[in-house]
Design a protein around this motif. Sequence first.
Motif, PDB file in Angstrom:
ATOM      1  N   ASP A 143      14.412  10.459 -16.235  1.00  0.00           N
ATOM      2  CA  ASP A 143      13.843  10.162 -17.260  1.00  0.00           C
ATOM      3  C   ASP A 143      12.064  10.445 -17.490  1.00  0.00           C
ATOM      4  N   SER A 144      11.115  11.342 -17.970  1.00  0.00           N
ATOM      5  CA  SER A 144      10.110  11.613 -18.410  1.00  0.00           C
ATOM      6  C   SER A 144       9.254  10.470 -18.540  1.00  0.00           C
ATOM      7  N   ARG A 145       9.691   9.762 -19.278  1.00  0.00           N
ATOM      8  CA  ARG A 145       8.625   8.583 -19.420  1.00  0.00           C
ATOM      9  C   ARG A 145       8.251   7.414 -18.070  1.00  0.00           C
ATOM     10  N   GLU A 146       9.668   7.557 -18.288  1.00  0.00           N
ATOM     11  CA  GLU A 146       9.923   6.112 -16.992  1.00  0.00           C
ATOM     12  C   GLU A 146       9.223   6.478 -15.616  1.00  0.00           C
ATOM     13  N   ARG A 147       9.385   7.807 -15.549  1.00  0.00           N
ATOM     14  CA  ARG A 147       9.149   8.536 -14.175  1.00  0.00           C
ATOM     15  C   ARG A 147      10.112   8.091 -13.545  1.00  0.00           C
ATOM     16  N   CYS A 148      11.967   7.953 -13.599  1.00  0.00           N
ATOM     17  CA  CYS A 148      12.626   7.546 -12.714  1.00  0.00           C
ATOM     18  C   CYS A 148      14.267   8.010 -12.811  1.00  0.00           C
ATOM     19  N   LYS A 149      14.652   8.258 -11.684  1.00  0.00           N
ATOM     20  CA  LYS A 149      16.033   8.583 -12.034  1.00  0.00           C
ATOM     21  C   LYS A 149      17.185   7.808 -12.509  1.00  0.00           C
ATOM     22  N   PHE A 150      18.093   8.582 -13.093  1.00  0.00           N
ATOM     23  CA  PHE A 150      19.228   8.226 -13.353  1.00  0.00           C
ATOM     24  C   PHE A 150      20.402   8.870 -13.351  1.00  0.00           C
ATOM     25  N   THR A 151      21.358   7.864 -13.064  1.00  0.00           N
ATOM     26  CA  THR A 151      23.071   8.377 -12.701  1.00  0.00           C
ATOM     27  C   THR A 151      24.307   8.447 -13.849  1.00  0.00           C
ATOM     28  N   ILE A 152      24.684   9.383 -14.217  1.00  0.00           N
ATOM     29  CA  ILE A 152      25.669  10.155 -15.110  1.00  0.00           C
ATOM     30  C   ILE A 152      27.001   9.982 -14.137  1.00  0.00           C
ATOM     31  N   MET A 153      27.539   8.741 -13.636  1.00  0.00           N
ATOM     32  CA  MET A 153      29.520   9.098 -13.372  1.00  0.00           C
ATOM     33  C   MET A 153      30.174   9.103 -14.456  1.00  0.00           C
ATOM     34  N   SER A 154      31.090   9.938 -14.968  1.00  0.00           N
ATOM     35  CA  SER A 154      32.506  10.593 -14.964  1.00  0.00           C
ATOM     36  C   SER A 154      32.479  11.325 -14.335  1.00  0.00           C
ATOM     37  N   ARG A 155      34.364  11.349 -14.586  1.00  0.00           N
ATOM     38  CA  ARG A 155      35.294  12.629 -14.323  1.00  0.00           C
ATOM     39  C   ARG A 155      34.730  13.733 -15.263  1.00  0.00           C
ATOM     40  N   CYS A 156      34.579  13.581 -16.047  1.00  0.00           N
ATOM     41  CA  CYS A 156      34.417  14.585 -17.084  1.00  0.00           C
ATOM     42  C   CYS A 156      33.122  15.975 -16.613  1.00  0.00           C
ATOM     43  N   VAL A 157      32.141  15.208 -16.538  1.00  0.00           N
ATOM     44  CA  VAL A 157      30.901  16.109 -15.558  1.00  0.00           C
ATOM     45  C   VAL A 157      31.035  16.855 -14.803  1.00  0.00           C
ATOM     46  N   ALA A 158      33.018  16.770 -13.858  1.00  0.00           N
ATOM     47  CA  ALA A 158      33.268  17.998 -13.216  1.00  0.00           C
ATOM     48  C   ALA A 158      33.097  19.316 -13.799  1.00  0.00           C
ATOM     49  N   PRO A 159      32.835  19.933 -13.273  1.00  0.00           N
ATOM     50  CA  PRO A 159      33.636  21.357 -14.095  1.00  0.00           C
ATOM     51  C   PRO A 159      34.699  21.735 -13.660  1.00  0.00           C
ATOM     52  N   ASP A 160      35.074  22.554 -14.498  1.00  0.00           N
ATOM     53  CA  ASP A 160      37.100  23.830 -14.658  1.00  0.00           C
ATOM     54  C   ASP A 160      36.929  24.022 -13.275  1.00  0.00           C
ATOM     55  N   ILE A 161      35.409  25.202 -13.074  1.00  0.00           N
ATOM     56  CA  ILE A 161      35.024  26.015 -11.950  1.00  0.00           C
ATOM     57  C   ILE A 161      34.152  25.395 -11.230  1.00  0.00           C
ATOM     58  N   SER A 162      34.032  25.525  -9.638  1.00  0.00           N
ATOM     59  CA  SER A 162      33.147  26.091  -8.780  1.00  0.00           C
ATOM     60  C   SER A 162      33.415  26.767  -8.025  1.00  0.00           C
ATOM     61  N   LEU A 163      32.169  27.705  -8.500  1.00  0.00           N
ATOM     62  CA  LEU A 163      32.200  29.024  -7.191  1.00  0.00           C
ATOM     63  C   LEU A 163      30.919  29.064  -6.796  1.00  0.00           C
ATOM     64  N   THR A 164      31.340  29.051  -5.324  1.00  0.00           N
ATOM     65  CA  THR A 164      30.320  29.600  -3.994  1.00  0.00           C
ATOM     66  C   THR A 164      30.674  30.336  -3.484  1.00  0.00           C
ATOM     67  N   ASP A 165      29.373  31.557  -3.362  1.00  0.00           N
ATOM     68  CA  ASP A 165      28.913  32.489  -2.400  1.00  0.00           C
ATOM     69  C   ASP A 165      27.882  32.415  -1.761  1.00  0.00           C
ATOM     70  N   PRO A 166      28.239  32.087  -0.258  1.00  0.00           N
ATOM     71  CA  PRO A 166      27.308  32.258   0.475  1.00  0.00           C
ATOM     72  C   PRO A 166      26.362  33.230   0.799  1.00  0.00           C
ATOM     73  N   ASP A 167      26.724  34.235  -0.182  1.00  0.00           N
ATOM     74  CA  ASP A 167      25.680  35.657  -0.067  1.00  0.00           C
ATOM     75  C   ASP A 167      23.907  34.787  -0.927  1.00  0.00           C
ATOM     76  N   THR A 168      24.835  34.193  -1.747  1.00  0.00           N
ATOM     77  CA  THR A 168      23.594  33.604  -2.217  1.00  0.00           C
ATOM     78  C   THR A 168      22.461  33.073  -1.584  1.00  0.00           C
ATOM     79  N   LEU A 169      22.979  32.661  -0.045  1.00  0.00           N
ATOM     80  CA  LEU A 169      21.858  31.567   0.389  1.00  0.00           C
ATOM     81  C   LEU A 169      21.101  32.501   1.439  1.00  0.00           C
ATOM     82  N   ARG A 170      20.714  34.002   1.342  1.00  0.00           N
ATOM     83  CA  ARG A 170      20.230  35.316   2.277  1.00  0.00           C
ATOM     84  C   ARG A 170      18.410  34.545   1.666  1.00  0.00           C
ATOM     85  N   THR A 171      18.657  34.399   0.176  1.00  0.00           N
ATOM     86  CA  THR A 171      17.271  34.489  -0.177  1.00  0.00           C
ATOM     87  C   THR A 171      17.132  33.435  -0.678  1.00  0.00           C
ATOM     88  N   LEU A 172      17.550  31.785   0.329  1.00  0.00           N
ATOM     89  CA  LEU A 172      16.600  30.218  -0.326  1.00  0.00           C
ATOM     90  C   LEU A 172      15.437  30.444   1.085  1.00  0.00           C
TER      91      LEU A 172
END
Length: 386
Positions: A159-188
Motif C-alpha cells: 500500500d503506497s500511501r500507508e507504506r504497509c504490505k497487505f495480503t490477499i488470500m484466495s484459491r482464485c489467485v493460484a495460477p492455472d500453470i506453474s512453470l519452473t525452468d531452473p536455467d533461469t537461475l544462471r543470471t540471478l
Amino acid sequence: MNLESQHQHCKFEVPEIIFGRGLLEQVGACARRLGGKKVFLVSDQGLFAAGWVDQVMKSLLGAGLTFVYFDQVTPNPKDYEIEAGALEYVTQAADVIVGLGGGSAMDAAKGIAILVSNGGKIREYAGTDQISRPLPPMVLCPTTCGTGSDVSQFVVVNDSRERCKFTIMSRCVAPDISLTDPDTLRTLPDEHVGSTAIDALSHAVEAYFSLASSTLTDVNALRALTLLNSSFTRAIRERNPRDMENLARASLLAGMAFSNSLLGIGHALAHPIGGLYDVNHGSVNAVLLPEVLRYDFPVVREKLPEMAVAFGHAPENDYRVVQEMTLDTIASLLEAAGSPGSLRSLGVQEDDLLLLAQRAFRDVCLLTSPRETDVDDLLALLKRAF
C-alpha cells in the motif's frame, strides 16, 4: 506419528506444475492451451536485460500468439503499479496472463488478474476470500529460488500511501500453470540467490510448524529443508547446475507447503518491515528467522526431531540438543548466504518498532502461528532482532 495425525483431515491444492531445465520455451504452448490469443506478459527490466523475456516472447510468437508486454513492476509491488497494469490489460483487450520473474512480478500479475475481472482498487481485496469473480487464465514462471508465488494462494501488495504490505488470500489467485525452468537461475545475482533461497527456508520452516500443517504439507516442507541443506552452500559457492536446480525444486516444494498450511510470525513481521522500508524480503526473513524459532520452540517440541533429521542430523530425542542442532544449521545457511545480522543493518529505525509490531499483529499470517502472541511479544522479538 500419533493417532490424531493419522486421522487428520487434509486439503491440498496446487496448480498444474511443469518443472525442468530448458522448459521456458514451452510458455507459448501453455498459454495457447489455456485459450490465449493475446497474452499479457508481466515481467521486469532486469529479466529483459538477462534475455529471459525475449525467450518467452519468442515462445509466444512461435505458438501463434500475440502479446502485450508490461514491465512497470518494482520490488515489493505497489498498488498503483498493479492498477496501471490492469488498465493496460483492459485497453489492449488481452486474455491469458503470463508472469515471469520473482515474487514481485508474479504477485503483480496476480493482482492485475484480480482487477481485470473484479474491478475496483487492489486494496479492496485484502484479507481472505474477498474475490467474487473468476480470474483470467494465468501461467507463472519463477526465476528465483525462493518466492513460491507461482503455486501459492496469496498475493502480497505494498500500500503506497500507508507504506504497509497487505495480503490477499484466495484459491482464485493460484495460477492455472506453474512453470519452473531452473536455467533461469544462471543470471540471478549471487546476493539474490542467497536471499531468495533463505525465503524458501523461511517458507518451509513456518509451513512445517503452522497450526494448519498436515502430513501433505509436512512432506513437502521437510523435503525442501533437506534439499536446501544439501545444496545451498555449494550453489552459492560454485553455482553448478545440479545444486541450482535443487534450490529451484526446494522453492517449489516450500511454496506448495505454505500455500496449503499458511505461515507464521516470521512473515507477519516481515510484511510490515518490507512495506515501510521497501527492503529485500529474504533479507528481512534472514534476520527474523532465528528469533522466531527461539520464540516458537516451546510449543513445537514434538516436531523438532523430524526437522533435525531433514537437516541431516542423526535422530535425537533430547529437546535441548535438537534445538541447538536446528539453530546451528540455520546459522550456517544464513552465513553461507551472507545474510544481514540485524534489522538495524537493513535501515530499520528503533522508533518504528512499536508501529511494526502493531501492524504485524493484524497480519493474516498470525492466524496459523503455532504460538499465540500479542503486540508486546512481537515488540520484544523485534527488539531482539534489532
